[in-house]
Design a protein around this motif. Structure first.
Motif, PDB file in Angstrom:
ATOM      1  N   LEU A 443       0.830  -1.513   0.201  1.00  0.00           N
ATOM      2  CA  LEU A 443      -0.046  -0.293  -0.237  1.00  0.00           C
ATOM      3  C   LEU A 443       1.289   0.922   0.332  1.00  0.00           C
ATOM      4  CD1 LEU A 443      -3.302   0.000   0.467  1.00  0.00           C
ATOM      5  CD2 LEU A 443      -2.509   1.089   2.596  1.00  0.00           C
ATOM      6  N   THR A 444       1.589   1.375   0.921  1.00  0.00           N
ATOM      7  CA  THR A 444       2.539   2.370   1.363  1.00  0.00           C
ATOM      8  C   THR A 444       3.844   2.376   0.357  1.00  0.00           C
ATOM      9  OG1 THR A 444       4.262   0.988   3.016  1.00  0.00           O
ATOM     10  CG2 THR A 444       2.619   2.720   3.486  1.00  0.00           C
ATOM     11  N   GLY A 445       4.226   1.009  -0.280  1.00  0.00           N
ATOM     12  CA  GLY A 445       5.396   1.216  -1.573  1.00  0.00           C
ATOM     13  C   GLY A 445       6.584   0.468  -1.404  1.00  0.00           C
ATOM     14  N   GLN A 446       5.988  -0.412  -0.303  1.00  0.00           N
ATOM     15  CA  GLN A 446       7.536  -1.014   0.194  1.00  0.00           C
ATOM     16  C   GLN A 446       7.532  -2.078  -0.328  1.00  0.00           C
ATOM     17  OE1 GLN A 446       6.517   0.267   4.782  1.00  0.00           O
ATOM     18  NE2 GLN A 446       8.623  -0.340   4.259  1.00  0.00           N
ATOM     19  N   THR A 447       6.675  -2.978  -1.254  1.00  0.00           N
ATOM     20  CA  THR A 447       6.670  -4.417  -1.582  1.00  0.00           C
ATOM     21  C   THR A 447       5.995  -3.951  -2.572  1.00  0.00           C
ATOM     22  OG1 THR A 447       4.864  -4.567  -0.707  1.00  0.00           O
ATOM     23  CG2 THR A 447       6.739  -5.795   0.156  1.00  0.00           C
ATOM     24  N   THR A 448       5.352  -2.725  -3.461  1.00  0.00           N
ATOM     25  CA  THR A 448       5.132  -2.623  -4.974  1.00  0.00           C
ATOM     26  C   THR A 448       6.077  -2.956  -6.471  1.00  0.00           C
ATOM     27  OG1 THR A 448       4.078  -0.827  -3.788  1.00  0.00           O
ATOM     28  CG2 THR A 448       3.443  -1.042  -6.254  1.00  0.00           C
ATOM     29  N   PRO A 449       5.308  -4.185  -6.852  1.00  0.00           N
ATOM     30  CA  PRO A 449       6.049  -4.443  -8.104  1.00  0.00           C
ATOM     31  C   PRO A 449       6.575  -3.052  -9.151  1.00  0.00           C
ATOM     32  CG  PRO A 449       4.709  -5.644  -7.833  1.00  0.00           C
ATOM     33  CD  PRO A 449       4.277  -4.951  -7.146  1.00  0.00           C
ATOM     34  N   ASP A 450       8.234  -2.937  -9.523  1.00  0.00           N
ATOM     35  CA  ASP A 450       8.435  -2.091 -10.808  1.00  0.00           C
ATOM     36  C   ASP A 450       6.843  -1.997 -11.711  1.00  0.00           C
ATOM     37  OD1 ASP A 450      10.288  -1.429  -8.988  1.00  0.00           O
ATOM     38  OD2 ASP A 450      11.602  -2.758 -10.866  1.00  0.00           O
ATOM     39  N   ASP A 451       6.193  -2.238 -12.089  1.00  0.00           N
ATOM     40  CA  ASP A 451       5.345  -2.577 -13.303  1.00  0.00           C
ATOM     41  C   ASP A 451       4.258  -1.955 -12.769  1.00  0.00           C
ATOM     42  OD1 ASP A 451       4.394  -4.476 -12.068  1.00  0.00           O
ATOM     43  OD2 ASP A 451       3.167  -5.723 -12.876  1.00  0.00           O
ATOM     44  N   ILE A 452       3.641  -1.546 -11.330  1.00  0.00           N
ATOM     45  CA  ILE A 452       2.748  -1.479 -11.082  1.00  0.00           C
ATOM     46  C   ILE A 452       3.317   0.169 -10.934  1.00  0.00           C
ATOM     47  CG2 ILE A 452       1.296  -1.097  -8.695  1.00  0.00           C
ATOM     48  CD1 ILE A 452       0.732  -2.859 -10.187  1.00  0.00           C
ATOM     49  N   LEU A 453       4.443   0.588 -10.376  1.00  0.00           N
ATOM     50  CA  LEU A 453       4.729   2.140 -10.236  1.00  0.00           C
ATOM     51  C   LEU A 453       4.847   2.495 -10.763  1.00  0.00           C
ATOM     52  CD1 LEU A 453       7.718   0.918  -7.555  1.00  0.00           C
ATOM     53  CD2 LEU A 453       6.284   2.056  -7.291  1.00  0.00           C
ATOM     54  N   ALA A 454       5.543   1.914 -12.261  1.00  0.00           N
ATOM     55  CA  ALA A 454       5.817   2.560 -13.831  1.00  0.00           C
ATOM     56  C   ALA A 454       3.879   2.605 -13.954  1.00  0.00           C
ATOM     57  CB  ALA A 454       5.920   0.905 -15.030  1.00  0.00           C
ATOM     58  N   ARG A 455       2.721   1.688 -13.592  1.00  0.00           N
ATOM     59  CA  ARG A 455       1.372   2.324 -14.088  1.00  0.00           C
ATOM     60  C   ARG A 455       1.238   3.037 -13.684  1.00  0.00           C
ATOM     61  NH1 ARG A 455      -0.076  -2.024 -14.280  1.00  0.00           N
ATOM     62  NH2 ARG A 455      -1.017  -2.833 -12.958  1.00  0.00           N
ATOM     63  N   ILE A 456       1.585   3.745 -11.870  1.00  0.00           N
ATOM     64  CA  ILE A 456       0.913   4.472 -11.226  1.00  0.00           C
ATOM     65  C   ILE A 456       1.487   5.571 -11.829  1.00  0.00           C
ATOM     66  CG2 ILE A 456       1.250   5.868  -9.449  1.00  0.00           C
ATOM     67  CD1 ILE A 456       0.905   3.174  -7.784  1.00  0.00           C
ATOM     68  N   PHE A 457       2.736   6.164 -11.923  1.00  0.00           N
ATOM     69  CA  PHE A 457       3.504   7.071 -12.175  1.00  0.00           C
ATOM     70  C   PHE A 457       3.614   7.747 -14.139  1.00  0.00           C
ATOM     71  CE2 PHE A 457       5.442   5.881  -8.804  1.00  0.00           C
ATOM     72  CZ  PHE A 457       5.371   7.681  -8.020  1.00  0.00           C
ATOM     73  N   SER A 458       2.909   6.675 -14.784  1.00  0.00           N
ATOM     74  CA  SER A 458       2.626   7.167 -15.887  1.00  0.00           C
ATOM     75  C   SER A 458       1.602   7.904 -16.785  1.00  0.00           C
ATOM     76  CB  SER A 458       2.790   6.159 -16.963  1.00  0.00           C
ATOM     77  OG  SER A 458       1.645   4.893 -16.581  1.00  0.00           O
ATOM     78  N   ALA A 459       0.750   7.669 -15.293  1.00  0.00           N
ATOM     79  CA  ALA A 459      -0.564   8.910 -15.181  1.00  0.00           C
ATOM     80  C   ALA A 459      -0.328  10.354 -14.750  1.00  0.00           C
ATOM     81  CB  ALA A 459      -1.309   8.423 -14.646  1.00  0.00           C
ATOM     82  N   PHE A 460       1.128  10.698 -13.836  1.00  0.00           N
ATOM     83  CA  PHE A 460       0.921  11.826 -13.679  1.00  0.00           C
ATOM     84  C   PHE A 460       1.659  13.056 -15.171  1.00  0.00           C
ATOM     85  CE2 PHE A 460       2.545  12.315  -9.181  1.00  0.00           C
ATOM     86  CZ  PHE A 460       1.710  10.455  -9.426  1.00  0.00           C
ATOM     87  N   CYS A 461       1.633  14.785 -14.620  1.00  0.00           N
ATOM     88  CA  CYS A 461       1.971  14.970 -15.838  1.00  0.00           C
ATOM     89  C   CYS A 461       3.031  15.006 -16.179  1.00  0.00           C
ATOM     90  CB  CYS A 461       1.394  15.870 -15.805  1.00  0.00           C
ATOM     91  SG  CYS A 461       1.967  17.522 -14.066  1.00  0.00           S
ATOM     92  N   ILE A 462       4.092  15.182 -16.773  1.00  0.00           N
ATOM     93  CA  ILE A 462       5.209  15.566 -17.478  1.00  0.00           C
ATOM     94  C   ILE A 462       5.793  17.076 -16.647  1.00  0.00           C
ATOM     95  CG2 ILE A 462       7.533  16.628 -18.742  1.00  0.00           C
ATOM     96  CD1 ILE A 462       6.257  14.763 -21.626  1.00  0.00           C
ATOM     97  N   GLY A 463       7.545  17.345 -15.324  1.00  0.00           N
ATOM     98  CA  GLY A 463       7.937  17.915 -15.005  1.00  0.00           C
ATOM     99  C   GLY A 463       7.043  18.171 -13.550  1.00  0.00           C
ATOM    100  N   LYS A 464       6.875  17.236 -13.341  1.00  0.00           N
ATOM    101  CA  LYS A 464       6.045  16.632 -11.485  1.00  0.00           C
ATOM    102  C   LYS A 464       5.965  15.234 -11.692  1.00  0.00           C
ATOM    103  CE  LYS A 464       4.756  18.134  -7.938  1.00  0.00           C
ATOM    104  NZ  LYS A 464       4.547  18.960  -7.633  1.00  0.00           N
TER     105      LYS A 464
END
Length: 464
Positions: A443-464
């Motif tokens: 939940l807090t990201g201590q054991t989150t797989p890289d593919d999940i992280l990539a999916r989460i951050f790809s939804a951000f805008c560029i520059g943030k």
């Protein structure tokens, strides 16, 4: 993503504005900024803005003046060296600054590139400046459309959810440590010694189940506040859908006339009740509900088709009935069909006539002319959407990912409780407890797989 590379991007929205910001982050952020700024030998101290000319091109000609602020690692948003160059908000100026930084990197053999979407926040997460729930809150704060969304996201960004998870996590770790220590002790000559009593284990698991269960229950409100919902107004022509639509918005958005079929296409508008963002969709009258025959022309037929699409896509359907007319068999059939999904029956024009006794008993009586029943309708909309159980703080689940993680933890804890009740060996309990801990950590990201992280951050805008 590589921490050895410096990244650069425009951090302000596209378009012209008074101020625009170019952000750099990475080990070469400060020397790269010095290549495009006329600092006259001055350094960039931590947290102290400096006024400097921005220079670009082979002739190093000044193109603008900028306010430049450096944040030295690890006291920055990303945990790395960060430089923010605030220029006038011309897209040409900002793009020229970015190009100048990239060119300076090529000439000086610095490893610099354009930032990927969300990469600044991803680096903040990777450096431990934010946990994953806080990183998600950054995205929510940027995307917020209501004050309540801002408050919820700000609370999450401040660590409200992380703090709420601390109790269940600490209890799990304590119980795991006790059981593992007990197993080590019992592995000697005292195999029959029950180091941790089953009653204590059951109590600790029950406490964690209760806390995480309450957190899971917050998802209905948190996700609604984060994502909003769509409401479709449907009914036969001239039932007062557009008048009711305008009444809720408190402004004349849809055209209203006494002529049936005035609305020929869907009309959409954003609205909010108690901070919950809503999309209201006024639709063309469903003439085939009224037994008046087929649509008059091809345009009306297209309007009716779009009405049915809006009805199918809506999170909540408002079936608007003209209280001055009797309910038709087709209207009653649609009301029956809507029983299997979120809906409200609205008996409009209640100032003209009372509700037809043959109609549904739970209809909300309203009048778009006098405003009668509008307050009750707003409250019923919130209750039907599940927004009536708002928690007292900002520590709520807001994403499906968060909810799924808590559900995995709850499932593992229930299995551990069953194993303890059945007096199974502690090795079995520990497997379930470790699964529960891993779910909480994800939940807090201590054991989150890289593919999940990539999916989460790809939804951000560029520059943030």
């Amino acid at each position: 993503m590589s921490g050895n590379e410096t990244i650069v991007a425009i951090s302000t929205p596209p378009g012209r504005g008074g101020i625009g910001i170019v952000r750099l982050s990475g080990p070469d952020a400060r020397p790269l900024a010095a290549r495009v700024l006329a600092l006259n030998g001055r350094d960039l101290p931590h947290g102290r803005p400096r006024l400097a000319k921005v220079v670009a091109g082979e002739d190093a000609r000044a193109i603008d003046e900028a306010m430049v602020t450096a944040f030295h690692a690890p006291r920055s948003y990303t945990g790395e060296d960060v430089v923010e160059i605030a220029t006038h908000g011309s897209p040409v100026v900002l793009d020229t600054v970015v190009r100048a930084v990239l060119e300076a990197g090529r000439r000086g053999e610095f490893a610099v590139r354009l930032a990927d979407p969300g990469e600044f926040t991803q680096r903040a997460f990777a450096s431990g400046r934010l946990d994953l729930t806080q990183a998600e809150a950054v995205h929510d704060l940027i995307a917020a459309r209501t004050v309540d969304q801002v408050r919820q996201a700000a609370g999450q960004l401040g660590g409200a959810l992380s703090r709420r998870l601390a109790g269940p996590k600490d209890r799990l770790l304590h119980l795991i440590a006790l059981l593992e220590a007990g197993m080590d002790f019992a592995s000697g000559e005292l195999d029959d010694v029950d180091v941790v009593p089953p009653a204590y284990i059951a109590e600790e698991i029950a406490l964690s189940l209760g806390e995480l269960g309450k957190l899971a229950a917050s998802f209905a409100h948190g996700s609604l506040l984060r994502q909003g919902a769509s409401l479709a107004f449907v009914g036969r022509p001239n039932a007062g859908k557009s008048s009711l639509f305008n009444c809720l918005l408190e402004r004349e958005r849809a055209i209203v006339t006494p002529i049936a079929g005035t609305t020929r296409d869907t009309v959409e508008e954003s609205w909010a009740i108690h901070g919950v963002p809503l999309r209201l969709v006024d639709t063309a009258g469903l003439r085939d509900l009224s037994e008046d025959g087929a649509p008059a022309d091809a345009v009306e037929a297209l309007g009716i088709a779009r009405s049915r699409e809006a009805l199918a896509d809506a999170d909540l359907v408002l079936l608007v009935h003209d209280a001055s007319l009797p309910w038709t068999a087709s209207e009653l059939a649609l009301a029956k069909e809507l029983e299997h999904r979120p809906h409200l029956i609205v008996s409009n024009k209640s100032d003209v006539a009372m509700q037809d006794a043959a109609g549904p008993r739970d209809a909300v009586a309203t009048s778009a002319v006098t405003g009668a029943g509008i307050v009750e309708l707003r409250e019923r909309i919130l209750r039907e959407l599940g927004a009536g159980t708002a928690p007292g703080d900002a520590a709520v689940l807001t994403t499906q990912r968060q909810f799924d993680a808590v559900q995995r933890a709850l499932d593992a804890l229930r299995q551990a409780a069953e194993a303890n009740h059945a007096a199974l060996p502690h090795e079995v309990l520990l497997v379930d407890l470790h699964h529960a801990r891993a779910a909480v950590d994800s939940l807090t990201g201590q054991t989150t797989p890289d593919d999940i992280l990539a999916r989460i951050f790809s939804a951000f805008c560029i520059g943030k």
